[in-house]
Every structure is written in structure tokens, then in C-alpha cells.
Design a protein around this motif. Structure first.
Motif, PDB file in Angstrom:
ATOM      1  N   TYR A 286       9.634  -8.173  -0.341  1.00  0.00           N
ATOM      2  CA  TYR A 286       8.235  -8.600  -0.318  1.00  0.00           C
ATOM      3  C   TYR A 286       8.068  -9.947  -1.019  1.00  0.00           C
ATOM      4  O   TYR A 286       7.328 -10.825  -0.542  1.00  0.00           O
TER       5      TYR A 286
ATOM      6  N   ASN B 154       5.813   4.654   7.469  1.00  0.00           N
ATOM      7  CA  ASN B 154       4.918   4.833   6.322  1.00  0.00           C
ATOM      8  C   ASN B 154       5.367   4.024   5.104  1.00  0.00           C
ATOM      9  O   ASN B 154       5.319   4.500   3.963  1.00  0.00           O
ATOM     10  N   TYR B 155       5.831   2.804   5.343  1.00  0.00           N
ATOM     11  CA  TYR B 155       6.250   1.952   4.237  1.00  0.00           C
ATOM     12  C   TYR B 155       5.040   1.439   3.456  1.00  0.00           C
ATOM     13  O   TYR B 155       3.976   1.191   4.019  1.00  0.00           O
ATOM     14  N   ARG B 156       5.242   1.273   2.157  1.00  0.00           N
ATOM     15  CA  ARG B 156       4.262   0.619   1.303  1.00  0.00           C
ATOM     16  C   ARG B 156       4.840  -0.727   0.871  1.00  0.00           C
ATOM     17  O   ARG B 156       6.055  -0.915   0.833  1.00  0.00           O
TER      18      ARG B 156
ATOM     19  N   HIS C 156       9.276  -4.314   6.358  1.00  0.00           N
ATOM     20  CA  HIS C 156       8.402  -3.201   5.964  1.00  0.00           C
ATOM     21  C   HIS C 156       6.934  -3.610   5.854  1.00  0.00           C
ATOM     22  O   HIS C 156       6.068  -2.757   5.717  1.00  0.00           O
ATOM     23  N   THR C 157       6.658  -4.927   5.932  1.00  0.00           N
ATOM     24  CA  THR C 157       5.263  -5.388   5.905  1.00  0.00           C
ATOM     25  C   THR C 157       4.677  -5.534   7.305  1.00  0.00           C
ATOM     26  O   THR C 157       3.463  -5.722   7.445  1.00  0.00           O
TER      27      THR C 157
ATOM     28  N   SER D 248       5.678  -0.545   9.303  1.00  0.00           N
ATOM     29  CA  SER D 248       4.907   0.097   8.231  1.00  0.00           C
ATOM     30  C   SER D 248       4.217   1.358   8.739  1.00  0.00           C
ATOM     31  O   SER D 248       4.124   2.359   8.019  1.00  0.00           O
TER      32      SER D 248
END
Length: 244
Positions: free
Chosen positions: A209, A199-201, A189-190, A195
Motif C-alpha cells: 500500500y 475481502n482485502y483491507r 489488494h487495493t 478487494s
């Protein structure tokens, strides 16, 4: 369900098998790092409907690139065989396949290494044991944990650093000392593609993470000597004590 035997450490398969049976789901094992790994005396990659292995240069054995898929289901085996060969079945092309064929040269290289696989794994386990012994008592380092009846083959030896430590700075300093350490793992997701598309944070998957930001893969190879591992741990410990 796609369980990942990450770095050669077997997943707890009992619960996954129960869920798959209850809901009639397929299991595709990502055993890319786990050739020779065992869970309850059974080889990883053989629990599910499909097992996938990698022969990338960093894996337990290598053919330069490429991999292997295993299955006990004839229908799946036939489909995989066709898909890897441009969709060819018998003398006709019935599927939109790809070219995933391994060359004979690569196969020969892999075959020879398969005859030595137990030696290669035992050397990895021996070196990992030395790392464990030296690093387990060092503040700021979390070493791999092997619980239950599992055989970890240590495709990589990955440690997790305390959040207070700058992982990238430590890797840079290790490389400055001639030690080829690297990022332990990535969090999907990074990465820009995922991302942006989804639309991942960063905070969406905090554990992933953390593993991405704080993990280091230390050098590990059957040809390494204990003196090499001793040098690596000595330098790493001095760096961490200076920074923590």
C-alpha cells in the motif's frame, strides 16, 4: 515461485533457486520489465523454468503490444507454442488454447530494436544515473537502490515519496508543467476486483500500500536529453520543498 524483476531491477535469485531446489518447485520469472537486466552476470528470465517478457510501449523495446516466453524445456516450449495458437499441435487441436500469436510486422519491429538493445539500455542507465545524482540528497525522496552484482535496466525510474507528501497532488502539478509523471506501481489488494473477491483491507499489505500511495514514475526514455532530466528534477525539487 514467481519472482518479479520490478522496473528492470533483478530479484536476489540465489535464495529463490535454493528454495525451489529444496522443495522441487517450478520458477516462472516475471521479467516483463527486465529485458537485458543481469544478476551475477546472468540475464534475467533465464534462471527459472520459464521467463516472461513484455513488449508493451513502456518497456525497453516495444512491438506495440505482445511479449515473449523463454524456456530450456522442450515439453514446456511445445505446450506454450500450442496454447498461443488455439491449442494446435501438428495438424490437430488438442488443447483449449488462445490466440497469442505476434504478427510478422510486430516481430520485424522488435527484431530491429533487439539489434540496438545495448544502446537503448545504456541510455536508460545514463539518464537514471543523472536522476540518482540530483535526487539522492533531497529530503522526502527515496531513489532506487541497486545492491550487489546487478544490472538494472530502468524500464521505469520510480521514486518513493515521504508519507507527508501528497503524491497525487505532485503528479498533477508536474503534468501542469508538461511533465508526464505517473503512479509508480499499483497494489493489487487495493483494486476493486481483488478487494471484493478476497475481502482485502488496505492494511492487509502495508508495504504494498505504501508503494502504491507514495511512488512516482518519472519520465525516462533513450531519446531524452540530460537537459530534459535537469528540467524535470528542478521542477520536482521545487514542488517538494514547497510541500514538505
Amino acid at each position: 515461485i514467481i519472482p518479479v524483476h520490478l522496473f528492470g531491477l533483478p530479484v536476489d535469485m540465489d535464495g529463490i533457486l535454493q528454495i525451489a531446489k529444496k522443495y522441487k518447485l517450478y520458477i516462472i520469472e516475471d521479467a516483463a520489465c527486465a529485458l537485458g537486466a543481469e544478476y551475477n552476470k546472468r540475464r534475467c528470465g533465464g534462471f527459472g523454468d520459464i521467463g516472461c517478457f513484455s513488449f508493451h510501449p513502456r518497456k525497453v523495446i516495444t512491438t506495440g503490444e505482445g511479449g515473449m516466453v523463454v524456456t530450456n524445456t522442450k515439453k514446456i516450449a511445445e505446450r506454450i507454442s500450442a496454447l498461443r495458437n488455439h491449442g494446435k499441435q501438428n495438424i490437430s487441436f488438442n488443447l483449449a488454447g488462445l490466440n497469442y500469436r505476434m504478427t510478422d510486422f510486430q516481430g520485424a519491429i522488435g527484431w530491429v530494436q533487439m539489434e540496438r538493445i545495448e544502446y537503448l539500455i545504456k541510455e536508460r542507465i545514463r539518464l537514471a544515473g543523472y536522476y540518482d545524482k540530483i535526487l539522492r540528497s533531497i529530503d522526502g525522496i527515496l531513489i532506487p537502490a541497486v545492491k550487489g552484482d546487478k544490472r538494472h535496466v530502468y524500464q521505469s525510474y520510480v521514486i518513493l515519496l515521504d508519507r507527508k507528501l501528497n503524491r497525487d497532488k505532485i503528479i498533477k502539478q508536474l503534468k501542469g508543467k508538461g511533465i508526464e509523471a505517473t503512479i509508480g506501481t499499483y497494489a493489487l489488494h487495493t483494486l476493486p476486483y481483488y478487494s471484493k473477491k478476497y475481502n482485502y483491507r488496505l492494511e492487509d499489505f502495508p508495504n504494498s500500500y505504501k508503494a502504491f500511495k507514495n511512488s512516482i514514475a518519472l519520465p525516462l526514455h533513450p531519446k531524452m536529453k540530460q537537459n530534459d532530466a535537469a528540467k524535470i528534477t528542478d521542477i520536482l525539487i521545487k514542488l517538494i520543498k514547497r510541500l514538505i
